[in-house]
Design an enzyme around this catalytic site. Structure first.
Site, PDB file in Angstrom:
ATOM      1  N   GLY A 134      86.468 -79.402  -2.088  1.00 15.16           N
ATOM      2  CA  GLY A 134      87.323 -79.689  -0.874  1.00 15.16           C
ATOM      3  C   GLY A 134      86.641 -80.154   0.239  1.00 15.16           C
ATOM      4  O   GLY A 134      85.221 -79.703   0.378  1.00 15.16           O
ATOM      5  N   GLN A 181      84.382 -81.803   9.153  1.00 22.31           N
ATOM      6  CA  GLN A 181      82.723 -81.609   8.179  1.00 22.31           C
ATOM      7  C   GLN A 181      82.243 -83.113   8.292  1.00 22.31           C
ATOM      8  O   GLN A 181      80.972 -83.191   7.884  1.00 22.31           O
ATOM      9  CB  GLN A 181      83.120 -81.381   6.700  1.00 22.31           C
ATOM     10  CG  GLN A 181      83.377 -79.739   6.758  1.00 22.31           C
ATOM     11  CD  GLN A 181      83.488 -79.333   5.270  1.00 22.31           C
ATOM     12  OE1 GLN A 181      84.693 -79.730   4.571  1.00 22.31           O
ATOM     13  NE2 GLN A 181      82.495 -78.754   4.752  1.00 22.31           N
ATOM     14  N   CYS A 195      80.247 -73.315   0.920  1.00 24.16           N
ATOM     15  CA  CYS A 195      80.834 -74.418   1.669  1.00 24.16           C
ATOM     16  C   CYS A 195      79.840 -75.303   2.136  1.00 24.16           C
ATOM     17  O   CYS A 195      78.588 -75.152   1.998  1.00 24.16           O
ATOM     18  CB  CYS A 195      81.252 -73.899   3.171  1.00 24.16           C
ATOM     19  SG  CYS A 195      81.848 -75.212   4.252  1.00 24.16           S
ATOM     20  N   LEU A 196      80.103 -76.584   1.770  1.00 29.27           N
ATOM     21  CA  LEU A 196      79.204 -77.817   1.904  1.00 29.27           C
ATOM     22  C   LEU A 196      78.590 -77.580   3.261  1.00 29.27           C
ATOM     23  O   LEU A 196      77.415 -78.251   3.443  1.00 29.27           O
ATOM     24  CB  LEU A 196      79.830 -79.033   1.845  1.00 29.27           C
ATOM     25  CG  LEU A 196      80.254 -79.415   0.398  1.00 29.27           C
ATOM     26  CD1 LEU A 196      81.123 -80.598   0.287  1.00 29.27           C
ATOM     27  CD2 LEU A 196      79.166 -79.351  -0.741  1.00 29.27           C
ATOM     28  N   HIS A 240      90.563 -72.014   2.487  1.00 33.30           N
ATOM     29  CA  HIS A 240      89.204 -72.370   3.304  1.00 33.30           C
ATOM     30  C   HIS A 240      89.349 -73.801   3.963  1.00 33.30           C
ATOM     31  O   HIS A 240      88.768 -73.769   5.068  1.00 33.30           O
ATOM     32  CB  HIS A 240      88.082 -72.690   2.013  1.00 33.30           C
ATOM     33  CG  HIS A 240      86.785 -72.892   2.322  1.00 33.30           C
ATOM     34  ND1 HIS A 240      85.592 -72.114   2.110  1.00 33.30           N
ATOM     35  CD2 HIS A 240      86.286 -73.891   2.972  1.00 33.30           C
ATOM     36  CE1 HIS A 240      84.621 -72.789   2.640  1.00 33.30           C
ATOM     37  NE2 HIS A 240      84.999 -73.848   2.860  1.00 33.30           N
ATOM     38  N   GLU A 241      89.881 -74.862   3.519  1.00 33.82           N
ATOM     39  CA  GLU A 241      89.915 -76.114   4.137  1.00 33.82           C
ATOM     40  C   GLU A 241      90.745 -75.980   5.205  1.00 33.82           C
ATOM     41  O   GLU A 241      90.475 -76.722   6.375  1.00 33.82           O
ATOM     42  CB  GLU A 241      90.600 -77.032   3.178  1.00 33.82           C
ATOM     43  CG  GLU A 241      89.597 -77.377   1.830  1.00 33.82           C
ATOM     44  CD  GLU A 241      88.016 -77.577   1.988  1.00 33.82           C
ATOM     45  OE1 GLU A 241      87.721 -78.022   3.216  1.00 33.82           O
ATOM     46  OE2 GLU A 241      87.370 -77.116   1.520  1.00 33.82           O
ATOM     47  N   HIS A 261      88.830 -74.669   8.118  1.00 35.16           N
ATOM     48  CA  HIS A 261      87.998 -75.574   8.758  1.00 35.16           C
ATOM     49  C   HIS A 261      88.741 -76.537   9.929  1.00 35.16           C
ATOM     50  O   HIS A 261      88.113 -76.799  10.918  1.00 35.16           O
ATOM     51  CB  HIS A 261      87.463 -76.835   7.639  1.00 35.16           C
ATOM     52  CG  HIS A 261      86.506 -76.396   6.928  1.00 35.16           C
ATOM     53  ND1 HIS A 261      85.039 -76.085   7.628  1.00 35.16           N
ATOM     54  CD2 HIS A 261      86.082 -76.255   5.512  1.00 35.16           C
ATOM     55  CE1 HIS A 261      84.052 -75.949   6.781  1.00 35.16           C
ATOM     56  NE2 HIS A 261      84.464 -75.881   5.389  1.00 35.16           N
TER      57      HIS A 261
HETATM   58 NI    NI Z   1      84.026 -75.579   3.836  1.00 35.33          NI
END
Ligand code: NI
Length: 173
Positions: free
Chosen positions: A46, A51, A91-92, A133-134, A137
């Site tokens: 995701g 991000q 997480c990225l 999670h997304e 963000h």
């Molecule tokens: Ni993330």
């Protein structure tokens, strides 16, 4: 279609709230396409627009094993949640780290699709975790906000050290 640079903690843009999308135009399609490419390339399950430094309420998700089920959610909203599951998350934007986080097991989600049409669905388990999670963000929340203050402080310390070392090595990011 260009890959976008993924912003990493402690970049302040990750702490900003994304704005609602009102225009369902070519720019939005381009953004979603770039985000999908960036997510698959990472690889990740995701990616939220914050991000890549874009403060719009857009997320792309592909929680399928085969990586053939791309979903773009615009202005997503979780309006119901039940049960709870604690599981490993990463997480990225929070690099070299993973931690257990408690999430709803089942959620109901409202969003718009890329054409601006309303969609509503129920998500469970892993898929529900990814959506939560997304959506976090988009509100400037990172999954490390859901872990203990001690663990978060340790990660902060580790990340600072890592950034110092990168700087000393002459890396520019
Ligand atoms: Ni993330």
């Amino acid at each position: 279609m260009p890959l976008r640079n993924i912003r990493t903690y402690p970049d302040p843009v990750l702490r900003r709230k994304a704005e609602q999308v009102t225009e369902f135009d070519e720019n939005l399609k381009q953004l979603v396409s770039n985000m999908a490419e960036t997510m698959y390339n990472a690889p990740g399950v995701g990616l939220a627009a914050n991000q890549i430094g874009v403060l719009q309420q857009v997320v792309v998700i592909d929680a399928s094993e085969e990586k053939n089920n791309l979903m773009a959610l615009i202005n997503p909203e979780i309006f119901d949640g039940e049960g709870s599951v604690t599981d490993e998350e990463a997480c990225l934007s929070v690099i070299d780290y993973g931690a257990k986080v408690k999430r709803f097991q089942k959620i109901k989600v409202k969003a718009l699709n890329i054409e601006g049409k309303p969609v509503e669905f129920t998500a469970e388990d892993w898929f529900a975790r990814v959506v939560q999670h997304e959506v976090d963000h988009l509100n400037g929340v990172l999954y490390i906000d859901h872990i203990s203050a001690l663990k978060r402080a340790l990660y902060k310390k580790k990340r600072k050290k890592q950034l110092r070392e990168e700087q000393a090595a002459g890396h520019d990011k």
